[in-house]
Every structure is written in structure tokens, then in C-alpha cells.
Design a protein around this motif. Structure first.
Motif, PDB file in Angstrom:
ATOM      1  N   LYS A 218      13.856  16.276 -27.299  1.00  0.00           N
ATOM      2  CA  LYS A 218      12.230  15.577 -27.188  1.00  0.00           C
ATOM      3  C   LYS A 218      11.322  16.669 -27.145  1.00  0.00           C
ATOM      4  N   PRO A 219      10.297  16.247 -27.830  1.00  0.00           N
ATOM      5  CA  PRO A 219       9.132  17.418 -27.889  1.00  0.00           C
ATOM      6  C   PRO A 219       8.683  17.513 -26.524  1.00  0.00           C
ATOM      7  N   ALA A 220       8.088  18.739 -26.393  1.00  0.00           N
ATOM      8  CA  ALA A 220       7.492  19.055 -25.058  1.00  0.00           C
ATOM      9  C   ALA A 220       6.520  18.146 -24.673  1.00  0.00           C
ATOM     10  N   GLY A 221       6.531  17.669 -23.535  1.00  0.00           N
ATOM     11  CA  GLY A 221       5.450  16.907 -22.757  1.00  0.00           C
ATOM     12  C   GLY A 221       5.826  15.432 -23.101  1.00  0.00           C
ATOM     13  N   LYS A 222       6.882  15.077 -23.644  1.00  0.00           N
ATOM     14  CA  LYS A 222       7.223  13.728 -23.533  1.00  0.00           C
ATOM     15  C   LYS A 222       8.469  13.665 -22.597  1.00  0.00           C
ATOM     16  N   SER A 223       8.243  12.601 -21.912  1.00  0.00           N
ATOM     17  CA  SER A 223       9.248  12.294 -20.992  1.00  0.00           C
ATOM     18  C   SER A 223      10.248  11.257 -21.565  1.00  0.00           C
ATOM     19  N   GLN A 224      11.275  11.183 -20.928  1.00  0.00           N
ATOM     20  CA  GLN A 224      12.553  10.404 -21.156  1.00  0.00           C
ATOM     21  C   GLN A 224      12.990   9.553 -19.932  1.00  0.00           C
TER      22      GLN A 224
ATOM     23  N   ARG B 198      14.759  -0.055 -18.935  1.00  0.00           N
ATOM     24  CA  ARG B 198      15.114   1.517 -18.803  1.00  0.00           C
ATOM     25  C   ARG B 198      15.845   1.889 -20.173  1.00  0.00           C
ATOM     26  N   TYR B 199      15.921   0.968 -20.799  1.00  0.00           N
ATOM     27  CA  TYR B 199      16.482   1.239 -22.245  1.00  0.00           C
ATOM     28  C   TYR B 199      15.628   1.311 -23.331  1.00  0.00           C
ATOM     29  N   GLU B 200      14.170   1.052 -22.887  1.00  0.00           N
ATOM     30  CA  GLU B 200      13.512   1.140 -24.281  1.00  0.00           C
ATOM     31  C   GLU B 200      13.412   2.818 -24.753  1.00  0.00           C
ATOM     32  N   GLY B 201      13.527   2.786 -25.921  1.00  0.00           N
ATOM     33  CA  GLY B 201      13.707   4.469 -26.567  1.00  0.00           C
ATOM     34  C   GLY B 201      14.837   5.104 -26.120  1.00  0.00           C
ATOM     35  N   ARG B 202      16.060   4.502 -25.846  1.00  0.00           N
ATOM     36  CA  ARG B 202      17.319   4.987 -25.210  1.00  0.00           C
ATOM     37  C   ARG B 202      17.743   6.075 -26.547  1.00  0.00           C
ATOM     38  N   ASP B 203      17.577   5.685 -27.572  1.00  0.00           N
ATOM     39  CA  ASP B 203      18.347   6.222 -28.384  1.00  0.00           C
ATOM     40  C   ASP B 203      17.644   7.564 -29.273  1.00  0.00           C
ATOM     41  N   GLU B 204      16.256   7.631 -29.119  1.00  0.00           N
ATOM     42  CA  GLU B 204      15.369   8.450 -29.564  1.00  0.00           C
ATOM     43  C   GLU B 204      15.746   9.846 -29.373  1.00  0.00           C
ATOM     44  N   TYR B 205      16.154  10.495 -28.157  1.00  0.00           N
ATOM     45  CA  TYR B 205      16.552  12.001 -27.937  1.00  0.00           C
ATOM     46  C   TYR B 205      17.686  12.067 -27.030  1.00  0.00           C
TER      47      TYR B 205
END
Length: 190
Positions: A181-187, A66-73
Motif C-alpha cells: 500500500k502507498p505510504a499514508g493509506k490505511s488498510q 471490514r472487507y471493503e478494499g480487502r484485495d487492494e494491497y
């Protein structure tokens, strides 16, 4: 979320500083585990499935997928420092961390009351959230020592204070903007 409540509604179980969030300050969110109006949250659901841990770091599976990419956006609040803030709370203890957050929240309330020109709420929330308390105190000292600041029109007061916070943030390479986050990218995380 039904069945999910917490004592500490200022610091979420996933590491967001709810007490410094424009949604909670605006009265749109009761904070993590606040009951009525609390949105459905995958992390809260996970907590219920893992012995109702108060903070994710208390779970034997942390850090999980669940924390993969947690700080990207960011969402409406910055996600940038969740891992760092959870580590700080874990090491210092949730009580000590809560005291620091309470001081930051008090400073934020003061800034919003005296230096908001109607367009600075998110900016001040970000600044107080991302800067270390010592840096915030230093900015507040400069503000307190600025002769006649309260006599300035609201826009000029806000501009002066925002420049101080921009300089403090810039000295640490911190950008005081939400990262969308860019359009189309899920968080994956809240």
C-alpha cells in the motif's frame, strides 16, 4: 488473542492461506487462532462477538464493511484471492479445501528445500498461493522431467524454477509480487 482458538490454522477465518505464508513457515506466526504469539486481530475479535464463527462466510453479516478494499494491497502474505478462496472453501467444504491447501503446502516445502537460493521464499509462497493447483502441478511436472536439474548450482536451479512459475502466472495475468500500500493509506483488514 486471548480466547481465540481454531482447529484449522492453515486457512484463516478471513480467507488468508496461513499454511502458505512466509511468516508461518518461518515460525513467526502460529496461524489464525494459534494461541501464544497470535497477534491481536480485529477480525478475530469480531468472530468472538459473532458466536465464534470458524470462517467469516458463516456470519450473517458477511460480507461486512471490514472487507471493503480487502484485495487492494498485501501484507506479508497476499490478500489478492481471499474472497475467491473463501468462496471456494465454502462451496467445496473446508475439508476439501484444506486437502488442496495441504498439497500446496507440501509442494511449497519441496520448492523451498530444493530450489530456494536464499531469496525465493516469498516468491514461492506467492506462486503457490495464487496459482491454481493444476498449474502448479504442471510446473512441478516440468521440473521433475528436467534432466540434471539437481546437479545445477542453487542459483541456476532457482532461476529455472522461478521462470517456470513466472510463465504460468503470466499466462493468467497474475503478477508474482506483493502489492504494497502507498505510504499514508490505511488498510482495514489483516
Amino acid at each position: 488473542m486471548k480466547g481465540f482458538t481454531r482447529e484449522d490454522k492453515r486457512f484463516s477465518l478471513c480467507g488468508l492461506n496461513c499454511g502458505l505464508c512466509p511468516m508461518q513457515i518461518g515460525g513467526y506466526c502460529p496461524g489464525c487462532g494459534g494461541g501464544e504469539g497470535n497477534q491481536s486481530c480485529a477480525i478475530a475479535r469480531c468472530s468472538l462477538e459473532h458466536d465464534k464463527v470458524e470462517y467469516c462466510w458463516q456470519c450473517g453479516d458477511y460480507p461486512c464493511g471490514r472487507y471493503e478494499g480487502r484485495d487492494e494491497y498485501d501484507s506479508f502474505i497476499t490478500h489478492r484471492s481471499r474472497g475467491k478462496d473463501m468462496q471456494k472453501a465454502k462451496e467445496a467444504g473446508s475439508r476439501a479445501y484444506g486437502e488442496e491447501q495441504a498439497e500446496k503446502a507440501e509442494i511449497l516445502r519441496y520448492l523451498l528445500e530444493h530450489f530456494n537460493d536464499g531469496r525465493k521464499k516469498n516468491f514461492y509462497c506467492l506462486a503457490v498461493n495464487l496459482l491454481d493447483l493444476e498449474d502448479i502441478r504442471s510446473v512441478m511436472k516440468v521440473i521433475a522431467e528436467k534432466e540434471g536439474i539437481m546437479d545445477l548450482p542453487p542459483k541456476e536451479r532457482a532461476a529455472f524454477v522461478s521462470k517456470l512459475f513466472q510463465a504460468a502466472a503470466g499466462a493468467h495475468g497474475i503478477e508474482l509480487k506483493l502489492r504494497k500500500k502507498p505510504a499514508g493509506k490505511s488498510q482495514k483488514t489483516p
